[in-house]
Design an enzyme around this catalytic site. Structure first.
Site: not given
Length: 140
Positions: A8-10
């Site tokens: 998701c984020r990275s």
């Protein structure tokens, strides 16, 4: 860029950073990658919502989740993480690296609005990542 599962984020931060560097003609100055501090999702593509958010914002994303490798601390100059839990884990792992060169810090430290923790893959997160990327990359 480092987060927990690397779906998701990275990978979103990786995609946004690479996209911004290319737009500014700076892609040759950076090696951009992402990984997770856990092995939950090794080999998986980004979360469908992450892909949709990037695609909807004109950002190409192509990634296969991997776990942080001890060599990352010697290969990269900077390792940016998304939250305090991952920062603590990365600093713990870095102690095992032989002569690490990487500076490990929260990517949100570059957010001009001062939002240091980047949560989940919400619309707000892509905005924070874009702001952080622009603020960081504008130094070059």
């Amino acid at each position: 860029f480092k987060s927990l599962g690397n779906i998701c984020r990275s990978p979103m931060a990786e995609a946004v950073f690479a996209h911004t560097a290319m737009q500014k003609g700076l892609q040759s100055r950076f090696i951009v990658d992402s990984a997770g501090t856990s092995s939950y999702h090794i080999g998986e593509p980004p979360h469908p919502r992450t892909i949709k958010l990037c695609t909807d914002n004109g950002v190409h994303i192509d990634h296969s989740a991997r776990m942080v490798d001890i060599n990352d601390f010697n290969e990269f100059d900077y390792i940016f993480c998304m939250d305090d839990m991952n920062l603590r884990e990365l600093k713990r792992l870095m102690k095992s690296a032989k002569n690490p060169k990487a500076t490990v810090k929260l990517f949100g430290e570059y957010d001009p609005q001062g939002i240091t923790t980047i949560e989940g893959e919400s619309i707000e997160s892509i905005s924070i990542k874009e702001l952080s990327v622009r603020y960081y990359i504008n130094r070059y």
